[in-house]
Design a protein around this motif. Structure first.
Motif, PDB file in Angstrom:
ATOM      1  N   UNK A  39      11.412  14.546  -6.295  1.00 53.07           N
ATOM      2  CA  UNK A  39      11.726  13.169  -6.925  1.00 53.07           C
ATOM      3  C   UNK A  39      13.071  13.118  -6.274  1.00 53.07           C
ATOM      4  N   UNK A  40      13.762  13.859  -4.916  1.00 45.96           N
ATOM      5  CA  UNK A  40      14.682  14.028  -4.065  1.00 45.96           C
ATOM      6  C   UNK A  40      14.074  13.302  -2.469  1.00 45.96           C
ATOM      7  N   UNK A  41      13.161  13.026  -2.558  1.00 47.69           N
ATOM      8  CA  UNK A  41      12.118  12.740  -1.142  1.00 47.69           C
ATOM      9  C   UNK A  41      11.128  11.506  -1.496  1.00 47.69           C
ATOM     10  N   UNK A  42      11.212  11.300  -2.638  1.00 50.00           N
ATOM     11  CA  UNK A  42      10.533   9.725  -2.306  1.00 50.00           C
ATOM     12  C   UNK A  42      11.684   8.882  -2.949  1.00 50.00           C
ATOM     13  N   UNK A  43      12.765   9.371  -3.714  1.00 50.22           N
ATOM     14  CA  UNK A  43      13.987   8.444  -3.884  1.00 50.22           C
ATOM     15  C   UNK A  43      14.415   7.828  -2.637  1.00 50.22           C
ATOM     16  N   UNK A  44      14.453   8.795  -1.598  1.00 46.18           N
ATOM     17  CA  UNK A  44      14.826   8.027  -0.015  1.00 46.18           C
ATOM     18  C   UNK A  44      13.932   7.147  -0.061  1.00 46.18           C
ATOM     19  N   UNK A  45      12.307   7.413   0.104  1.00 46.50           N
ATOM     20  CA  UNK A  45      11.442   6.809   0.748  1.00 46.50           C
ATOM     21  C   UNK A  45      11.501   5.562  -0.016  1.00 46.50           C
ATOM     22  N   UNK A  46      11.806   5.046  -1.512  1.00 45.70           N
ATOM     23  CA  UNK A  46      11.859   3.776  -1.933  1.00 45.70           C
ATOM     24  C   UNK A  46      13.077   2.900  -1.777  1.00 45.70           C
ATOM     25  N   UNK A  47      13.898   4.002  -1.408  1.00 41.34           N
ATOM     26  CA  UNK A  47      14.928   2.883  -1.089  1.00 41.34           C
ATOM     27  C   UNK A  47      14.734   2.436   0.374  1.00 41.34           C
ATOM     28  N   UNK A  48      14.927   3.409   0.500  1.00 42.64           N
ATOM     29  CA  UNK A  48      14.053   2.787   2.674  1.00 42.64           C
ATOM     30  C   UNK A  48      13.571   1.286   2.947  1.00 42.64           C
ATOM     31  N   UNK A  49      12.332   1.634   1.417  1.00 38.95           N
ATOM     32  CA  UNK A  49      11.611   0.347   1.292  1.00 38.95           C
ATOM     33  C   UNK A  49      12.196  -0.680   1.009  1.00 38.95           C
ATOM     34  N   UNK A  50      13.276  -0.342  -0.165  1.00 37.61           N
ATOM     35  CA  UNK A  50      13.981  -1.168  -0.518  1.00 37.61           C
ATOM     36  C   UNK A  50      14.646  -2.440   0.909  1.00 37.61           C
ATOM     37  N   UNK A  83       0.840  -1.372   0.088  1.00 38.13           N
ATOM     38  CA  UNK A  83      -0.274   0.372  -0.454  1.00 38.13           C
ATOM     39  C   UNK A  83       0.479   1.156   0.486  1.00 38.13           C
ATOM     40  N   UNK A  84       2.197   1.473   0.616  1.00 37.59           N
ATOM     41  CA  UNK A  84       2.378   2.167   0.930  1.00 37.59           C
ATOM     42  C   UNK A  84       3.678   2.710  -0.557  1.00 37.59           C
ATOM     43  N   UNK A  85       3.973   1.626  -1.455  1.00 40.61           N
ATOM     44  CA  UNK A  85       4.531   1.723  -2.769  1.00 40.61           C
ATOM     45  C   UNK A  85       3.845   2.095  -3.887  1.00 40.61           C
ATOM     46  N   UNK A  86       2.240   1.786  -3.525  1.00 43.33           N
ATOM     47  CA  UNK A  86       1.467   2.776  -4.145  1.00 43.33           C
ATOM     48  C   UNK A  86       1.052   3.373  -4.508  1.00 43.33           C
ATOM     49  N   UNK A  87       1.507   4.709  -3.519  1.00 42.98           N
ATOM     50  CA  UNK A  87       1.208   5.935  -2.977  1.00 42.98           C
ATOM     51  C   UNK A  87       2.563   6.277  -3.473  1.00 42.98           C
ATOM     52  N   UNK A  88       3.629   5.042  -3.133  1.00 40.45           N
ATOM     53  CA  UNK A  88       4.789   6.303  -3.563  1.00 40.45           C
ATOM     54  C   UNK A  88       5.265   6.090  -5.126  1.00 40.45           C
ATOM     55  N   UNK A  89       4.690   5.158  -5.514  1.00 42.35           N
ATOM     56  CA  UNK A  89       5.162   5.291  -7.147  1.00 42.35           C
ATOM     57  C   UNK A  89       3.790   5.689  -7.939  1.00 42.35           C
ATOM     58  N   UNK A  90       2.184   5.884  -7.428  1.00 42.13           N
ATOM     59  CA  UNK A  90       1.635   6.740  -7.705  1.00 42.13           C
ATOM     60  C   UNK A  90       2.452   8.816  -8.059  1.00 42.13           C
ATOM     61  N   UNK A  91       3.699   8.828  -7.033  1.00 38.08           N
ATOM     62  CA  UNK A  91       4.199   9.379  -7.138  1.00 38.08           C
ATOM     63  C   UNK A  91       5.127  10.509  -7.985  1.00 38.08           C
ATOM     64  N   UNK A  92       5.755   9.157  -7.986  1.00 36.12           N
ATOM     65  CA  UNK A  92       7.425   9.377  -8.264  1.00 36.12           C
ATOM     66  C   UNK A  92       7.320   9.084  -9.627  1.00 36.12           C
ATOM     67  N   UNK A  93       5.997   8.574 -10.260  1.00 36.49           N
ATOM     68  CA  UNK A  93       6.386   8.507 -11.696  1.00 36.49           C
ATOM     69  C   UNK A  93       5.751   9.521 -12.492  1.00 36.49           C
ATOM     70  N   UNK A  94       4.951  10.704 -11.993  1.00 32.16           N
ATOM     71  CA  UNK A  94       4.761  11.993 -12.037  1.00 32.16           C
ATOM     72  C   UNK A  94       6.170  13.176 -12.253  1.00 32.16           C
ATOM     73  N   UNK A  95       6.463  12.463 -10.691  1.00 28.35           N
ATOM     74  CA  UNK A  95       7.109  13.785 -10.499  1.00 28.35           C
ATOM     75  C   UNK A  95       8.855  13.560 -11.340  1.00 28.35           C
TER      76      UNK A  95
END
Length: 683
Positions: free
Chosen positions: A552-563, A299-311
């Motif tokens: 992008x600089x925020x979401x990248x941190x959040x995505x790698x935290x999740x990775x 669920x968290x990744x769904x939100x991150x990805x929904x924002x990451x792509x247009x960002x």
């Protein structure tokens, strides 16, 4: 510790200070070790008495007794760990390295006590047959979740291993944070002469001169790794070589020599994954998000990805525009991360006739504090009176007494605003005492800690707009603590799920951007004139500028935290290679770096509060963007009815109900994601 020694240790003796605030002037480093030892012992005795009570478990003799237990430990803990973050020393850091694992051992002994958990489970299993108030039922539910999530139901061998993991993680987290602080304290970019100062506006030069004086270099200018020092330098310095040097130092904190945090990260990730497996989860992320609004990593990744792509698409358009600007000015190089802020500032000036140096003279720290207080008064009826009789731990601190509309004492608010070598970077809210009503009305003592660049003596501290937003953000957290109105301390204030705790703070940021606030408090530090309407209009038009980069600089941190935390078996983790592979997978633009690279990602690897949960800022932004629209739809940003619901169901409610239930009680419906995308200009 004997009774006589207890009474002479200021951490344990009665606090005969105004509002029973911590007696900082009396506390010395040597007081902490014996105070912790005595507090551990007294708390252990209290827990043993609850566990060994021969009477049948009741809410009163088990849950309520646990809520009352450990008050000495709470006092010592709150003072010590506030100081180690905000005004530490070599001596305090040494004590911290010893106390952190001891504190973890103490908690593990409680959570892994099978007989104690049996009392809690007995109550939980029979909860429908017991006459509990809704708040009591919530507290019981939280205890059951907390104990089960901390391994209370494991077999003895698994409990022993879990306790070992917890203790080791506390050591690793403490070392991680101290390494980052060591790198920040040791670095200074010394600017020597007019050539090194090229392009810098007066306010940057003045703060750099003050930083040099603080480091014993009068007559020089110093750029530090505090965000409020280095970001303006990167925005304005015409010296590309110096920008690169400063940027590389900033982004490589915790990555070299004795302070290399990469081995710590690798071990931390392995231990967290093992901890999750012991508790029955596929990954640490699955374990961590079980008790959150998101509920799962997916669920968290769904939100991150929904924002990451247009960002990302927006960021690439921004990058192309900056590259074109470089070419127009005769530059023959590809834009790099240390160039982005410099050329973005030039582009903002060209497109919006706006630059930070034009805004900053209107954003005096003193006036922004007043603006935050005024907003709280209009929304919630609060007033703030500065006090000079309350002890403080540093001369730069300030204290206000907070009262409600009926002149009742609400709590104390401490403000610690300036960067210094003894303070870790960032900004945060701390509590020296949480609100509760167990034995009378205990009022909270809340602190905001910032890292603004201090101005020269006699000059006002001027903030960037981002700095002012940070002040409002942290004050939103402070109000969440100050307005708390619950009976039980374990659910008071900000003791809510991680992806809900940022909602009150991020929501509060919205008032800063309103003309009603800016016209009243954004006053030029020389003339006293309010920010002109035309400048406010340009400022608000430009607020979505560079949002591709910021997102992008925020979401990248959040995505790698999740990775990191979705791995089921990290094995022999190469942190640098893992970071590079993750960034490649998500298509990270080369001209942008993460807001927090792993070696200095304090949110995730110091104490772990945001581990697998850095996404929560974005999750909460869905709530705050949608939530503020309630005031806009009322055609009044101080609408009393809307503010009343916000106070009742959010700011004062603590963890009295599930977060989504709290939001819906305020808003009248679930949140809608499109408000976030509109706010960031991504639709």
């Amino acid at each position: 510790m004997s009774q006589s020694h207890t009474l002479t240790n200021p951490l344990l003796a009665p606090w005969n200070t105004p509002f029973e605030a911590p007696p900082f002037s009396e506390i010395r480093p040597e007081h902490f070790q014996p105070a912790f030892e005595a507090a551990f012992a007294s708390h252990a005795n209290e827990i043993a008495a609850i566990r060994d009570n021969p009477e049948k478990p009741t809410f009163e003799n088990t849950i309520l007794a646990m809520e009352r237990a450990g008050r000495d430990l709470d006092r010592v803990f709150s003072v010590f760990f506030n100081l180690t973050g905000a005004d530490t020393s070599d001596t305090l850091q040494k004590i911290e390295r010893e106390i952190a694992p001891a504190y973890t051992r103490h908690l593990s002994a409680i959570y892994l006590d099978g007989d104690l958990f049996a009392r809690i489970k007995s109550l939980y299993d029979s909860r429908k047959a017991v006459d509990l108030s809704p708040e009591q039922a919530r507290v019981l539910d939280r205890y059951h979740i907390r104990f089960t999530q901390n391994g209370a139901g494991l077999a003895p061998a698994e409990k022993r291993r879990l306790a070992e993991i917890n203790e080791r993680l506390s050591v690793l987290g403490t070392t991680f944070g101290q390494n980052v602080l060591a790198d920040e304290r040791s670095y200074a970019l010394v600017l020597d002469g007019a050539e090194d100062l090229a392009g810098l506006p007066d306010f940057v030069i003045e703060s750099a001169a003050e930083a040099a004086r603080d480091r014993g270099l009068p007559g020089k200018h110093v750029i530090t790794l505090s965000r409020s020092s280095i970001e303006p330098f990167l925005q304005y310095s015409a010296r590309r070589d110096l920008r690169e040097a400063a940027f590389r130092a900033w982004t490589s904190r915790g990555e070299t020599g004795e302070t290399d945090n990469r081995p710590i990260i690798a071990e931390t990730v392995r231990l967290r994954a093992e901890r999750a497996r012991l508790l029955g989860y596929d990954s640490f992320a699955a374990y961590r998000l079980k008790d959150t609004m998101a509920g799962s990593p997916e669920a968290a990744l769904d939100l991150l990805q929904a924002v990451w792509t247009p960002a990302r698409e927006q960021a690439l358009r921004e990058q192309a525009a900056l590259q074109a600007l470089i070419a127009e000015e005769g530059g023959n190089f590809d834009i790099k991360p240390w160039d982005w802020r410099y050329y973005a500032e030039r582009r903002r000036k060209a497109e919006f006739d706006l630059q930070e140096s034009e805004i900053k003279p209107y954003l005096q720290l003193e006036k922004m504090i007043e603006a935050a207080f005024y907003t709280a008064n209009r929304l919630f009826g609060l007033t703030f009176s500065e006090r000079d009789d309350v002890p403080i731990y540093h001369p730069d601190m300030r204290v206000w007494e907070v009262k409600d509309a009926e002149n009742n004492h609400i709590g104390l608010f401490f403000g610690d605003y300036f960067a210094r070598a003894s303070k870790r970077s960032g900004a945060w809210m701390n509590s020296f005492r949480d609100q509760h009503k167990l034995d009378g009305d205990t009022r909270p003592i809340i602190a905001n800690v910032m890292n603004f660049a201090k101005a020269a003596p006699g000059s006002p501290c001027l903030l960037s707009f981002d700095d002012a937003r940070t002040l409002f953000h942290e004050f939103g957290h402070a109000l969440h603590g100050l307005l708390s109105d619950v009976t039980y301390p374990s659910i008071a204030g900000t003791n809510v799920s991680r992806d809900f705790v940022e909602f009150p703070s991020q929501l509060y940021e919205h008032w800063l951007e309103r003309p009603e606030i800016l016209k009243r408090f954004a006053l030029h530090y020389r003339t006293g004139e309010p920010m002109p309407d035309a400048l406010i209009e340009r400022l608000l038009k430009a607020r979505r500028f560079n949002q591709g980069f910021a997102t992008v600089e925020y979401c990248a941190s959040a995505l790698i935290d999740m990775d990191f935390h979705r791995m089921t078996d990290p094995g022999d983790l190469d942190v640098t290679a893992f970071e590079a592979e993750s960034l490649k997978r998500i298509g990270m633009p080369e001209a942008i770096t993460m807001r927090h690279r792993p070696p200095h990602f304090l949110h995730v690897f110091q104490g772990g509060g945001y581990s697998a949960a850095y996404y929560s800022y974005l999750w909460s932004e869905v709530l705050d963007a949608d939530g503020f629209e309630a005031f806009e739809q009322a055609d009044d940003i101080f609408d009393s009815e809307t503010a009343g619901r916000l106070k009742e169901f959010v700011y004062s409610a603590g963890n009295r109900r599930e977060p989504m239930d709290a939001y819906m009680a305020f808003r009248g419906r679930p949140p809608k994601q499109d408000a976030l995308l509109r706010g960031r200009g991504l639709v």
